[in-house]
Write a protein that holds these residues in place. Structure first.
Motif, PDB file in Angstrom:
ATOM      1  N   ASP A  49       8.672   5.244   0.525  1.00 18.30           N
ATOM      2  CA  ASP A  49       9.541   4.107   0.243  1.00 18.30           C
ATOM      3  C   ASP A  49       9.366   3.719  -1.220  1.00 18.30           C
ATOM      4  O   ASP A  49       8.331   3.171  -1.608  1.00 18.30           O
ATOM      5  CB  ASP A  49       9.177   2.938   1.160  1.00 18.30           C
ATOM      6  CG  ASP A  49      10.113   1.760   1.008  1.00 18.30           C
ATOM      7  OD1 ASP A  49      10.816   1.649  -0.025  1.00 18.30           O
ATOM      8  OD2 ASP A  49      10.135   0.918   1.925  1.00 18.30           O
ATOM      9  N   MET A  51      10.803   1.437  -2.930  1.00 17.73           N
ATOM     10  CA  MET A  51      10.797  -0.012  -3.170  1.00 17.73           C
ATOM     11  C   MET A  51       9.408  -0.620  -2.981  1.00 17.73           C
ATOM     12  O   MET A  51       9.054  -1.582  -3.656  1.00 17.73           O
ATOM     13  CB  MET A  51      11.811  -0.707  -2.265  1.00 17.73           C
ATOM     14  CG  MET A  51      13.248  -0.329  -2.577  1.00 17.73           C
ATOM     15  SD  MET A  51      13.721  -0.633  -4.299  1.00 17.73           S
ATOM     16  CE  MET A  51      13.777  -2.402  -4.304  1.00 17.73           C
ATOM     17  N   THR A  52       8.635  -0.078  -2.067  1.00 12.93           N
ATOM     18  CA  THR A  52       7.289  -0.613  -1.809  1.00 12.93           C
ATOM     19  C   THR A  52       6.192   0.307  -2.319  1.00 12.93           C
ATOM     20  O   THR A  52       5.010  -0.039  -2.246  1.00 12.93           O
ATOM     21  CB  THR A  52       7.070  -0.853  -0.300  1.00 12.93           C
ATOM     22  OG1 THR A  52       7.166   0.403   0.390  1.00 12.93           O
ATOM     23  CG2 THR A  52       8.074  -1.846   0.250  1.00 12.93           C
ATOM     24  N   ARG A  54       5.134   2.976  -0.952  1.00 13.32           N
ATOM     25  CA  ARG A  54       4.286   3.356   0.181  1.00 13.32           C
ATOM     26  C   ARG A  54       4.701   4.706   0.738  1.00 13.32           C
ATOM     27  O   ARG A  54       5.881   4.985   0.900  1.00 13.32           O
ATOM     28  CB  ARG A  54       4.346   2.309   1.283  1.00 13.32           C
ATOM     29  CG  ARG A  54       3.670   1.028   0.888  1.00 13.32           C
ATOM     30  CD  ARG A  54       3.438   0.113   2.079  1.00 13.32           C
ATOM     31  NE  ARG A  54       2.685  -1.043   1.672  1.00 13.32           N
ATOM     32  CZ  ARG A  54       1.363  -1.092   1.559  1.00 13.32           C
ATOM     33  NH1 ARG A  54       0.642  -0.044   1.842  1.00 13.32           N
ATOM     34  NH2 ARG A  54       0.752  -2.190   1.181  1.00 13.32           N
ATOM     35  N   ASN A  74      -0.574   4.748   6.055  1.00 13.71           N
ATOM     36  CA  ASN A  74       0.364   3.974   5.261  1.00 13.71           C
ATOM     37  C   ASN A  74      -0.361   3.740   3.941  1.00 13.71           C
ATOM     38  O   ASN A  74      -1.219   2.877   3.841  1.00 13.71           O
ATOM     39  CB  ASN A  74       0.651   2.658   5.994  1.00 13.71           C
ATOM     40  CG  ASN A  74       1.494   1.701   5.201  1.00 13.71           C
ATOM     41  OD1 ASN A  74       1.683   1.832   4.006  1.00 13.71           O
ATOM     42  ND2 ASN A  74       1.979   0.679   5.888  1.00 13.71           N
ATOM     43  N   ARG A  76      -0.532   3.091  -0.256  1.00 12.81           N
ATOM     44  CA  ARG A  76       0.162   2.418  -1.352  1.00 12.81           C
ATOM     45  C   ARG A  76      -0.185   3.100  -2.673  1.00 12.81           C
ATOM     46  O   ARG A  76      -1.347   3.356  -2.956  1.00 12.81           O
ATOM     47  CB  ARG A  76      -0.263   0.952  -1.374  1.00 12.81           C
ATOM     48  CG  ARG A  76       0.219   0.144  -2.571  1.00 12.81           C
ATOM     49  CD  ARG A  76       1.711  -0.085  -2.542  1.00 12.81           C
ATOM     50  NE  ARG A  76       2.113  -1.290  -3.239  1.00 12.81           N
ATOM     51  CZ  ARG A  76       2.288  -1.365  -4.556  1.00 12.81           C
ATOM     52  NH1 ARG A  76       2.076  -0.338  -5.324  1.00 12.81           N
ATOM     53  NH2 ARG A  76       2.676  -2.498  -5.088  1.00 12.81           N
ATOM     54  N   TYR A  78       0.068   2.837  -6.880  1.00 15.05           N
ATOM     55  CA  TYR A  78       0.121   1.752  -7.862  1.00 15.05           C
ATOM     56  C   TYR A  78       0.508   2.279  -9.233  1.00 15.05           C
ATOM     57  O   TYR A  78       0.049   3.336  -9.656  1.00 15.05           O
ATOM     58  CB  TYR A  78      -1.241   1.056  -7.967  1.00 15.05           C
ATOM     59  CG  TYR A  78      -1.573   0.272  -6.728  1.00 15.05           C
ATOM     60  CD1 TYR A  78      -1.136  -1.038  -6.589  1.00 15.05           C
ATOM     61  CD2 TYR A  78      -2.288   0.851  -5.698  1.00 15.05           C
ATOM     62  CE1 TYR A  78      -1.425  -1.757  -5.435  1.00 15.05           C
ATOM     63  CE2 TYR A  78      -2.576   0.139  -4.546  1.00 15.05           C
ATOM     64  CZ  TYR A  78      -2.138  -1.162  -4.425  1.00 15.05           C
ATOM     65  OH  TYR A  78      -2.405  -1.868  -3.285  1.00 15.05           O
TER      66      TYR A  78
END
Length: 124
Positions: A49, A51-52, A54, A74, A76, A78
Motif C-alpha cells: 500500500d 499510501m501507508t 505497508r 504487516n 511498515r 519508512y
C-alpha cells in the motif's frame, strides 16, 4: 552559586528499519523471491500500500522439529526524511542514515534506492 556540578548525558540510538525508497523502485515480491535466507524462510508479498507504505506478506518456515509455520506480516517502510523528523521531534540532534545490506551494517554505506534496509544512528 550552589557548588553543584551539572551532569550532561548523551545517548545514542542505533537501529535498522525498512527503507521506504526501496519499494518505489523495486518489486518487494521479486526481492522476497530471490532472497530466501539460510534458514529456508519463504516470503510472499500479498500487496504493498503506497499510501501507508505497508507491505502485507506471508512468511513460511520450518522449525527445528520439522513443523511448518505461516506468519501473516504487516511491515511498515519508512522514508529517510520521516525518520529524521521523528528523531528530531524527540530531541535527537545528530542523525545519520546509512544503507544497510541485510546482516552487514556499516557507516561506510551511503543509503540508496537499492538498500532494502537502512541503518540509523542518532545522538542526543
Amino acid at each position: 552559586m550552589s557548588g553543584k556540578l551539572s551532569t550532561v548525558y548523551s545517548a545514542k540510538f542505533i537501529f535498522t528499519t525498512l527503507n521506504g525508497l526501496f519499494p518505489l523502485f523495486h518489486s518487494i515480491d521479486d526481492f522476497h523471491k530471490t532472497g530466501i535466507n539460510e534458514e529456508g524462510a519463504h516470503y510472499k508479498s500479498d500487496s504493498f500500500d503506497l499510501m501507508t507504505m505497508r507491505d502485507y506478506n506471508v512468511t513460511t518456515f520450518i522449525d527445528d522439529d520439522g513443523n511448518e509455520h505461516r506468519i501473516e506480516c504487516n511491515e511498515r517502510y519508512y522514508m529517510p526524511s520521516e525518520i529524521n523528523w521523528f528523531l528530531k521531534s524527540l530531541g535527537f540532534r545528530k542523525i545519520e542514515i546509512f544503507g544497510a545490506k541485510i546482516g552487514a551494517y556499516s557507516r561506510g554505506d551511503k543509503l540508496t534506492t537499492e538498500d532494502y534496509e537502512m541503518l540509523v544512528v542518532a545522538e542526543k
